[in-house]
Scaffold this motif. Structure first.
Motif, PDB file in Angstrom:
ATOM      1  N   ALA A  38       0.821  -1.206   0.000  1.00 16.43           N
ATOM      2  CA  ALA A  38       0.000   0.000   0.000  1.00 16.43           C
ATOM      3  C   ALA A  38       0.859   1.261   0.000  1.00 16.43           C
ATOM      4  O   ALA A  38       0.473   2.271  -0.552  1.00 16.43           O
ATOM      5  CB  ALA A  38      -0.933   0.009   1.209  1.00 16.43           C
ATOM      6  N   THR A  39       2.024   1.203   0.599  1.00 21.36           N
ATOM      7  CA  THR A  39       2.865   2.388   0.664  1.00 21.36           C
ATOM      8  C   THR A  39       3.637   2.617  -0.633  1.00 21.36           C
ATOM      9  O   THR A  39       4.167   3.689  -0.832  1.00 21.36           O
ATOM     10  CB  THR A  39       3.870   2.292   1.828  1.00 21.36           C
ATOM     11  OG1 THR A  39       4.652   1.112   1.668  1.00 21.36           O
ATOM     12  CG2 THR A  39       3.149   2.272   3.160  1.00 21.36           C
ATOM     13  N   THR A  40       3.679   1.630  -1.510  1.00 20.52           N
ATOM     14  CA  THR A  40       4.421   1.812  -2.751  1.00 20.52           C
ATOM     15  C   THR A  40       3.562   2.382  -3.871  1.00 20.52           C
ATOM     16  O   THR A  40       4.078   2.709  -4.916  1.00 20.52           O
ATOM     17  CB  THR A  40       5.033   0.473  -3.227  1.00 20.52           C
ATOM     18  OG1 THR A  40       3.977  -0.457  -3.424  1.00 20.52           O
ATOM     19  CG2 THR A  40       6.032  -0.055  -2.218  1.00 20.52           C
ATOM     20  N   THR A  41       2.255   2.477  -3.653  1.00 22.54           N
ATOM     21  CA  THR A  41       1.396   3.047  -4.690  1.00 22.54           C
ATOM     22  C   THR A  41       1.514   4.566  -4.694  1.00 22.54           C
ATOM     23  O   THR A  41       1.913   5.175  -3.713  1.00 22.54           O
ATOM     24  CB  THR A  41      -0.075   2.654  -4.473  1.00 22.54           C
ATOM     25  OG1 THR A  41      -0.496   3.149  -3.212  1.00 22.54           O
ATOM     26  CG2 THR A  41      -0.263   1.156  -4.566  1.00 22.54           C
ATOM     27  N   SER A  42       1.126   5.159  -5.788  1.00 24.11           N
ATOM     28  CA  SER A  42       1.208   6.615  -5.939  1.00 24.11           C
ATOM     29  C   SER A  42       0.201   7.305  -5.031  1.00 24.11           C
ATOM     30  O   SER A  42      -0.956   6.920  -4.973  1.00 24.11           O
ATOM     31  CB  SER A  42       0.932   6.994  -7.393  1.00 24.11           C
ATOM     32  OG  SER A  42       0.886   8.385  -7.524  1.00 24.11           O
ATOM     33  N   THR A  43       0.638   8.328  -4.328  1.00 29.26           N
ATOM     34  CA  THR A  43      -0.258   9.063  -3.440  1.00 29.26           C
ATOM     35  C   THR A  43      -0.446  10.504  -3.903  1.00 29.26           C
ATOM     36  O   THR A  43      -0.903  11.325  -3.149  1.00 29.26           O
ATOM     37  CB  THR A  43       0.273   9.059  -1.998  1.00 29.26           C
ATOM     38  OG1 THR A  43       1.588   9.605  -2.000  1.00 29.26           O
ATOM     39  CG2 THR A  43       0.277   7.670  -1.422  1.00 29.26           C
ATOM     40  N   THR A  44      -0.083  10.811  -5.133  1.00 30.89           N
ATOM     41  CA  THR A  44      -0.287  12.165  -5.632  1.00 30.89           C
ATOM     42  C   THR A  44      -1.721  12.315  -6.115  1.00 30.89           C
ATOM     43  O   THR A  44      -2.320  11.379  -6.617  1.00 30.89           O
ATOM     44  CB  THR A  44       0.671  12.494  -6.792  1.00 30.89           C
ATOM     45  OG1 THR A  44       0.416  11.589  -7.859  1.00 30.89           O
ATOM     46  CG2 THR A  44       2.119  12.403  -6.350  1.00 30.89           C
ATOM     47  N   ALA A  45      -2.258  13.491  -5.939  1.00 37.77           N
ATOM     48  CA  ALA A  45      -3.626  13.771  -6.365  1.00 37.77           C
ATOM     49  C   ALA A  45      -3.656  15.099  -7.109  1.00 37.77           C
ATOM     50  O   ALA A  45      -4.565  15.880  -6.959  1.00 37.77           O
ATOM     51  CB  ALA A  45      -4.548  13.797  -5.157  1.00 37.77           C
ATOM     52  N   SER A  46      -2.660  15.322  -7.904  1.00 39.17           N
ATOM     53  CA  SER A  46      -2.569  16.571  -8.650  1.00 39.17           C
ATOM     54  C   SER A  46      -3.754  16.719  -9.585  1.00 39.17           C
ATOM     55  O   SER A  46      -4.120  15.789 -10.298  1.00 39.17           O
ATOM     56  CB  SER A  46      -1.265  16.586  -9.450  1.00 39.17           C
ATOM     57  OG  SER A  46      -1.177  17.752 -10.218  1.00 39.17           O
ATOM     58  N   GLY A  47      -4.368  17.888  -9.556  1.00 37.56           N
ATOM     59  CA  GLY A  47      -5.493  18.160 -10.439  1.00 37.56           C
ATOM     60  C   GLY A  47      -6.829  17.650  -9.924  1.00 37.56           C
ATOM     61  O   GLY A  47      -7.816  17.715 -10.630  1.00 37.56           O
ATOM     62  N   GLN A  48      -6.880  17.136  -8.712  1.00 40.01           N
ATOM     63  CA  GLN A  48      -8.131  16.642  -8.144  1.00 40.01           C
ATOM     64  C   GLN A  48      -8.743  17.695  -7.225  1.00 40.01           C
ATOM     65  O   GLN A  48      -8.058  18.585  -6.745  1.00 40.01           O
ATOM     66  CB  GLN A  48      -7.876  15.352  -7.353  1.00 40.01           C
ATOM     67  CG  GLN A  48      -7.265  14.239  -8.183  1.00 40.01           C
ATOM     68  CD  GLN A  48      -8.183  13.782  -9.291  1.00 40.01           C
ATOM     69  OE1 GLN A  48      -9.357  13.534  -9.078  1.00 40.01           O
ATOM     70  NE2 GLN A  48      -7.661  13.671 -10.496  1.00 40.01           N
ATOM     71  N   TRP A  49     -10.039  17.566  -6.972  1.00 41.15           N
ATOM     72  CA  TRP A  49     -10.744  18.499  -6.097  1.00 41.15           C
ATOM     73  C   TRP A  49     -11.164  17.782  -4.829  1.00 41.15           C
ATOM     74  O   TRP A  49     -11.547  16.620  -4.852  1.00 41.15           O
ATOM     75  CB  TRP A  49     -11.991  19.051  -6.769  1.00 41.15           C
ATOM     76  CG  TRP A  49     -11.731  19.969  -7.909  1.00 41.15           C
ATOM     77  CD1 TRP A  49     -10.585  20.662  -8.172  1.00 41.15           C
ATOM     78  CD2 TRP A  49     -12.628  20.306  -8.958  1.00 41.15           C
ATOM     79  NE1 TRP A  49     -10.718  21.407  -9.300  1.00 41.15           N
ATOM     80  CE2 TRP A  49     -11.984  21.207  -9.806  1.00 41.15           C
ATOM     81  CE3 TRP A  49     -13.929  19.943  -9.251  1.00 41.15           C
ATOM     82  CZ2 TRP A  49     -12.577  21.746 -10.926  1.00 41.15           C
ATOM     83  CZ3 TRP A  49     -14.520  20.477 -10.360  1.00 41.15           C
ATOM     84  CH2 TRP A  49     -13.848  21.374 -11.189  1.00 41.15           C
ATOM     85  N   ARG A  50     -11.113  18.496  -3.705  1.00 40.35           N
ATOM     86  CA  ARG A  50     -11.556  17.966  -2.427  1.00 40.35           C
ATOM     87  C   ARG A  50     -13.054  18.214  -2.285  1.00 40.35           C
ATOM     88  O   ARG A  50     -13.504  19.344  -2.348  1.00 40.35           O
ATOM     89  CB  ARG A  50     -10.813  18.654  -1.287  1.00 40.35           C
ATOM     90  CG  ARG A  50      -9.342  18.354  -1.273  1.00 40.35           C
ATOM     91  CD  ARG A  50      -8.644  19.095  -0.183  1.00 40.35           C
ATOM     92  NE  ARG A  50      -9.203  18.700   1.106  1.00 40.35           N
ATOM     93  CZ  ARG A  50      -8.836  19.262   2.250  1.00 40.35           C
ATOM     94  NH1 ARG A  50      -7.953  20.223   2.261  1.00 40.35           N
ATOM     95  NH2 ARG A  50      -9.371  18.860   3.383  1.00 40.35           N
ATOM     96  N   THR A  51     -13.825  17.161  -2.071  1.00 32.91           N
ATOM     97  CA  THR A  51     -15.271  17.333  -1.934  1.00 32.91           C
ATOM     98  C   THR A  51     -15.618  18.128  -0.679  1.00 32.91           C
ATOM     99  O   THR A  51     -16.635  18.811  -0.645  1.00 32.91           O
ATOM    100  CB  THR A  51     -16.011  15.986  -1.906  1.00 32.91           C
ATOM    101  OG1 THR A  51     -15.475  15.194  -0.845  1.00 32.91           O
ATOM    102  CG2 THR A  51     -15.884  15.266  -3.229  1.00 32.91           C
ATOM    103  N   SER A  52     -14.784  18.066   0.325  1.00 31.66           N
ATOM    104  CA  SER A  52     -15.056  18.845   1.531  1.00 31.66           C
ATOM    105  C   SER A  52     -15.009  20.339   1.254  1.00 31.66           C
ATOM    106  O   SER A  52     -15.664  21.125   1.942  1.00 31.66           O
ATOM    107  CB  SER A  52     -14.048  18.497   2.631  1.00 31.66           C
ATOM    108  OG  SER A  52     -12.735  18.806   2.218  1.00 31.66           O
ATOM    109  N   LYS A  53     -14.258  20.762   0.239  1.00 31.87           N
ATOM    110  CA  LYS A  53     -14.182  22.174  -0.121  1.00 31.87           C
ATOM    111  C   LYS A  53     -15.323  22.598  -1.047  1.00 31.87           C
ATOM    112  O   LYS A  53     -15.518  23.777  -1.283  1.00 31.87           O
ATOM    113  CB  LYS A  53     -12.845  22.476  -0.816  1.00 31.87           C
ATOM    114  CG  LYS A  53     -11.644  22.243   0.057  1.00 31.87           C
ATOM    115  CD  LYS A  53     -11.572  23.282   1.133  1.00 31.87           C
ATOM    116  CE  LYS A  53     -10.277  23.171   1.901  1.00 31.87           C
ATOM    117  NZ  LYS A  53     -10.160  24.191   2.918  1.00 31.87           N
ATOM    118  N   MET A  54     -16.075  21.657  -1.583  1.00 26.75           N
ATOM    119  CA  MET A  54     -17.182  21.980  -2.478  1.00 26.75           C
ATOM    120  C   MET A  54     -18.418  22.439  -1.699  1.00 26.75           C
ATOM    121  O   MET A  54     -19.268  23.138  -2.235  1.00 26.75           O
ATOM    122  CB  MET A  54     -17.540  20.775  -3.344  1.00 26.75           C
ATOM    123  CG  MET A  54     -16.386  20.283  -4.198  1.00 26.75           C
ATOM    124  SD  MET A  54     -15.878  21.445  -5.430  1.00 26.75           S
ATOM    125  CE  MET A  54     -16.770  20.819  -6.816  1.00 26.75           C
TER     126      MET A  54
END
Length: 177
Positions: A38-54
C-alpha cells in the motif's frame, strides 16, 4: 518495609527481562505484508478536487448572478457523483430552498466571477475558464489556468444555467425520502 519494596522491584525487573527474551514464533510465510504494497502506490492527487471544499461553493448563472450555494454532493455506490444539492435563498441557512440538480449540468470555474457592472473597470478579469462537471471523477480536473487556482484543491465557483426564481420553483429536495 524497605526490603519488601526492593524485593518487589527486583521481581518486576526479572519478569520484564524474561518477557523481552522470548522470541516471536517463526513463520514460514514469505509473502510481503499488505501495508508494504500500500505504501508503494502513488499518493499524488494533482489536479483533483476535495469534496469537503465543495460544500458552500457559490453557484452563479450564465449572467454571473449568484443563485445559491452547493450544500451537498450525492454519489452512487460506485463513488460517482450524480447529484448536487443547491441551497437557494434564505439567510444564514434559514428559509433556504434545497434543490437537486444533475452534477453533469454544473460547470466549474477556476477564476473569480468577471465584473459585470455598467461602468468601465480597468481591473476587471477576463471571462473565466470553465470545466464541466462529470460524475466519473476523472473528468473533474480543473483547467490549468494558473498555479494559484489549481493548487487550492477546489474551483472558485460553479455555473448552472437557471435563474434564482427557476431554482426556487423546482421541487424541494428532502433527505428523508
Amino acid at each position: 518495609m524497605m526490603k519488601s519494596i526492593v524485593a518487589g522491584l527486583a521481581g518486576t525487573a526479572l519478569l520484564t527481562t524474561v518477557a523481552f527474551a522470548q522470541s516471536p514464533p517463526a513463520t514460514t510465510d514469505k509473502a510481503a505484508p499488505a501495508a508494504t504494497t500500500a505504501t508503494t502506490t502513488s499518493t499524488t492527487a494533482s489536479g483533483q478536487w476535495r469534496t469537503s471544499k465543495m460544500d458552500g461553493l457559490k453557484v452563479y448563472n450564465e449572467a454571473n448572478e449568484n443563485i445559491g450555494t452547493i450544500n451537498d454532493l450525492l454519489m452512487d455506490k460506485n463513488g460517482d457523483i450524480k447529484i448536487a444539492v443547491i441551497g437557494v435563498g434564505g439567510f444564514l441557512g434559514m428559509g433556504e430552498h434545497l434543490v437537486a440538480v444533475p452534477y453533469e449540468k454544473l460547470k466549474f470555474v477556476n477564476e473569480a466571477v468577471a465584473y459585470t457592472g455598467t461602468g468601465a473597470n480597468p481591473g476587471a478579469k477576463p471571462a473565466a475558464t470553465t470545466t464541466t462537471g462529470a460524475a466519473t471523477g476523472t473528468d473533474n480536473k480543473p483547467a490549468a489556468t494558473s498555479t494559484s487556482s489549481t493548487s487550492k484543491w477546489y474551483p472558485d465557483h460553479a455555473v448552472f444555467n437557471a435563474s434564482k426564481d427557476e431554482l426556487k420553483n423546482m421541487p424541494q429536495f428532502k433527505y428523508s425520502e
